[in-house]
Write a protein that holds these residues in place. Structure first.
Motif, short mmCIF file in Angstrom:
data_model
loop_
_atom_site.label_atom_id
_atom_site.label_comp_id
_atom_site.label_asym_id
_atom_site.label_seq_id
_atom_site.Cartn_x
_atom_site.Cartn_y
_atom_site.Cartn_z
N GLN A 170 75.43 -27.99 -5.62
CA GLN A 170 74.45 -28.01 -6.03
C GLN A 170 73.81 -29.43 -6.11
OE1 GLN A 170 72.15 -25.63 -6.15
NE2 GLN A 170 73.45 -24.07 -5.76
N LEU A 171 75.18 -29.94 -7.05
CA LEU A 171 74.80 -31.39 -7.54
C LEU A 171 74.99 -32.02 -5.85
CD1 LEU A 171 74.76 -34.26 -9.19
CD2 LEU A 171 76.70 -33.77 -9.78
N ALA A 172 75.35 -31.86 -4.89
CA ALA A 172 75.91 -32.05 -3.60
C ALA A 172 74.47 -32.27 -2.76
CB ALA A 172 76.47 -32.11 -3.02
N ALA A 194 80.46 -40.04 1.77
CA ALA A 194 81.39 -41.08 1.07
C ALA A 194 81.09 -40.53 -0.59
CB ALA A 194 82.03 -42.45 1.44
N ARG A 195 79.91 -41.30 -0.75
CA ARG A 195 79.28 -41.91 -2.24
C ARG A 195 79.41 -40.43 -2.50
NH1 ARG A 195 74.75 -41.30 -4.64
NH2 ARG A 195 73.45 -40.74 -2.80
N ILE A 196 78.60 -39.19 -2.40
CA ILE A 196 78.12 -38.33 -2.62
C ILE A 196 79.79 -37.74 -3.47
CG2 ILE A 196 77.04 -36.09 -2.15
CD1 ILE A 196 75.44 -37.08 -0.35
N ILE A 197 80.63 -37.34 -1.99
CA ILE A 197 81.98 -36.68 -2.68
C ILE A 197 82.19 -37.49 -3.85
CG2 ILE A 197 84.01 -36.66 -2.02
CD1 ILE A 197 82.24 -34.57 -0.36
N TYR A 198 82.25 -38.85 -3.78
CA TYR A 198 82.71 -39.38 -4.88
C TYR A 198 81.75 -39.42 -6.35
CZ TYR A 198 86.19 -42.13 -3.10
OH TYR A 198 87.56 -42.62 -2.38
N THR A 199 80.47 -39.25 -6.22
CA THR A 199 80.02 -38.97 -7.56
C THR A 199 79.87 -37.61 -7.63
OG1 THR A 199 77.95 -39.96 -6.57
CG2 THR A 199 77.39 -38.49 -7.76
N VAL A 200 80.50 -36.44 -6.97
CA VAL A 200 80.35 -35.06 -7.30
C VAL A 200 82.08 -34.62 -7.83
CG1 VAL A 200 78.65 -34.85 -6.00
CG2 VAL A 200 81.02 -34.17 -5.07
N HIS A 201 82.32 -35.48 -7.52
CA HIS A 201 84.03 -35.80 -7.96
C HIS A 201 84.44 -35.53 -9.15
CE1 HIS A 201 88.24 -35.22 -7.28
NE2 HIS A 201 88.65 -35.78 -8.57
N ASP A 202 84.84 -34.46 -9.64
CA ASP A 202 84.91 -33.84 -11.23
C ASP A 202 86.58 -35.01 -11.98
OD1 ASP A 202 85.34 -33.84 -13.93
OD2 ASP A 202 84.63 -31.16 -14.27
N ASP A 203 86.56 -35.56 -12.18
CA ASP A 203 87.75 -36.72 -12.18
C ASP A 203 88.86 -35.22 -13.61
OD1 ASP A 203 88.68 -38.55 -10.53
OD2 ASP A 203 86.96 -39.74 -11.69
N ALA A 242 79.71 -47.92 -5.73
CA ALA A 242 78.26 -47.26 -6.50
C ALA A 242 78.59 -46.76 -7.79
CB ALA A 242 77.41 -46.60 -5.19
N ASN A 243 79.47 -45.86 -7.30
CA ASN A 243 79.84 -45.09 -8.58
C ASN A 243 80.07 -46.07 -9.71
OD1 ASN A 243 79.58 -42.42 -7.86
ND2 ASN A 243 81.39 -42.74 -6.67
N ASP A 244 80.90 -47.19 -9.58
CA ASP A 244 80.98 -47.95 -10.95
C ASP A 244 79.98 -48.72 -11.83
OD1 ASP A 244 83.52 -48.11 -10.44
OD2 ASP A 244 84.34 -49.39 -9.30
N ASP A 245 78.68 -48.80 -10.29
CA ASP A 245 77.35 -49.41 -10.76
C ASP A 245 76.72 -47.86 -11.62
OD1 ASP A 245 78.08 -51.99 -9.47
OD2 ASP A 245 77.00 -50.82 -7.27
#
Length: 253
Positions: A170-172, A194-203, A242-245
């Motif tokens: 859903q987030l993707a 790549a940005r979307i995968i890193y964005t939705v990944h839950d650490d 992008a995720n750091d920003d």
């Protein structure tokens, strides 16, 4: 009207009183327990990206791939239960080979999608089988141009400009809808995937993961293959930046 707990979920061939096949829905839940997979179709090609969750540090890097080549111009990526994914990949390769052997031309994407959809749907008809716990995404370039299909656990399949499966689908999808896909180049699509995968990944839940990227485009000679390492590294740097920003913006709030 409720059907839960009344025995209608014991067989895939039995409809509940409100018209549901619970086993098909349960198969979808199995897909939601695995990493996120996305596909983006641009004007000159298709990109597939997978968040491959690594359960242990002991796993050999690069093993247990979730992106597969079906034919020179066709590839699969999938979330879900790995044995089922590989079973569908084997079936797709067999169908592509049989078509090419019979008609002496590469398999059209639409024909292969129809055959795989019918194969998945057949496993929702008999009480002696169960639905596949996988939702493959198929990418290709054929005479009709770039093609992107996603298969559901019911056997239904649709053509997409962008699609996602897995635990963060859903987030993707929300991130995909923000993109102006029609104006993206294939290299921009790789970066955004790549940005979307890193964005939705839950650490907090899955610390370790590998990003898999594959494409089929004019730039790859219309051959489905892994994204070259230099382009892959550039996409990863773009995604992390992008995720750091985004993280910095959240801290400012």
């Amino acid at each position: 009207m409720t059907s839960v707990g009344t025995g209608y979920d014991l067989s895939v061939s039995t409809y509940s009183p409100d018209g549901r096949l619970f086993q098909v829905e349960y198969a979808g839940k199995a897909v939601d327990n695995s990493g996120t997979t996305i596909g983006i179709r641009t004007k000159d090609g298709v990109v597939l990206a997978v968040e491959k969750i690594i359960p242990t540090k002991l796993e050999v890097p690069g093993s247990n791939k979730r992106i597969f080549s079906i034919d020179k111009h066709i590839g699969f990526a999938s979330s879900g239960w790995m044995p089922d994914v590989k079973g569908l990949v084997a079936r797709a390769r067999e169908e592509a080979w049989e078509y090419q052997k019979l008609y002496k031309v590469p398999t059209p994407s639409k024909i292969l999608a129809e055959r795989i959809g019918m194969y998945i749907q057949a496993y929702t008809l008999y009480s002696s089988v169960r639905p596949f716990g996988a939702m493959p995404i198929m990418a290709s370039v054929d005479k009709d141009g770039p093609q992107l299909y996603m298969f559901e656990t019911s056997g239904a399949y649709y053509g997409y400009r962008g699609c996602a499966t897995g635990k963060a689908k859903q987030l993707a999808r929300t991130e995909l809808e923000k993109l102006d896909i029609d104006s993206l180049s294939i290299r921009d699509a790789i970066k955004e995937a790549a940005r979307i995968i890193y964005t939705v990944h839950d650490d907090s839940k899955d610390k370790l993961f590998e990003l898999e990227l594959a494409w089929v485009s004019q730039e790859s000679g219309n051959v489905f293959s892994k994204v070259p390492q230099d382009i892959f590294d550039e996409a990863v740097q773009y995604a992390k930046r992008a995720n750091d920003d985004d993280s910095d913006d959240d801290d400012d709030l």
